[in-house]
Design an enzyme around this catalytic site. Sequence first.
Site, PDB file in Angstrom:
ATOM      1  CG  LEU A   1      -1.897  -1.208   1.275  1.00 11.72           C
ATOM      2  CD1 LEU A   1      -2.753  -1.154   2.535  1.00 11.72           C
ATOM      3  CD2 LEU A   1      -2.790  -1.254   0.034  1.00 11.72           C
TER       4      LEU A   1
ATOM      5  CG  ASP B   1       3.794   3.244  -5.501  1.00 12.10           C
ATOM      6  OD1 ASP B   1       2.798   2.977  -6.196  1.00 12.10           O
ATOM      7  OD2 ASP B   1       4.599   2.379  -5.108  1.00 12.10           O
TER       8      ASP B   1
END
Length: 351
Positions: free
Chosen positions: A92, A139
């Site tokens: 994540l 990201d």
Amino acid sequence: MSASAGRAPGRVNLIGEHTDYNDGFVMPCAIGYYTEVTVQARADDRVVLAKPHDDRAIKYAEGVVLELRRAGVAVGGIDIEAGGDLPIGAGLSSSASFEVAVALGALGIAGAEIDRVALARICQRAEHEHVGIRSGIMDQYAVLFGERDRAILLDTETLQHRYLPVPRSARIVICNTMVKHELAAGEYNKRREQCEAAVLALRQWYPILTSLRHVSLDELLRHEAELDPVLFRRARHVVTENARVLEAAKALEGRDLAQFGALMNASHDSLRDDYEVSAEELDTMVGIARGCDGVYGARMTGGGFGGCTVNLLAAASADAFRERIAREYRVATGIVPSLYDGTPVDGATSG
């Protein structure tokens, strides 16, 4: 300023996996789990991290500071205290979240500001040059540019983006397999090298080709017999995944969640078969999810070889889904999974 803070969310990628380092399209969103750092100025030029939350965390922090200095930011030594509730090693983007939080804290200390696109590039370079992971820019970009209730359609070649509304009738649920296989980092870099090798091979026929972003499926299929089979499969995933992202954007704008889910399913199958970055636990979890009522689509998300799946489902089915997938995954694997809310949130802040 002698003290500053940075707060950065994690991210989940809805579709568009392993395309960002191929100049392709991705569709991430920031999620409501955070890295929070407090930064204090030091009298020397050292970067000191109290209670590292990850063995490589000091490398990330030092890399961010060094890259800020190279960009002309007058930041000296800093003490960093880090915390938050973003899971580490779950796919994540805890590393990108940490990088961005440190960068914003360091900028506060220096009394400086940097354009957010440039800051994403700085944090990406820190990961490349100082940690050795040749990640794409997705990201860091998602962590910085997240927006509440919206996904980001990002063109990683131009770094242009637009926002796509996630209907309130839908839920994004992230399921952590609780497994991360050791080969993940090395295989990530290997996949990038394979994509670069595929581009070099395809230049026999397309001399000005710069990335797999600019190959059509027809062009790729035309030379299947002449390409190394592994390189062909890697390229086929990237080419078809780019097409899936653009189709998914149309589906989301048209509120066609069934079509969006079908594209998520196809993405996972391609990652499993052509890109070979899935894992038994990921496939098990995806298989369970696809059998649950109200689920539009399920796929692995992140680099692969463990980590998380992302699931799009009807809001009314969310509670039953969470209960069933936790129970059936535990029965199938003996592992108790963690589940997270993937509702999109705003990006990183400083203070």
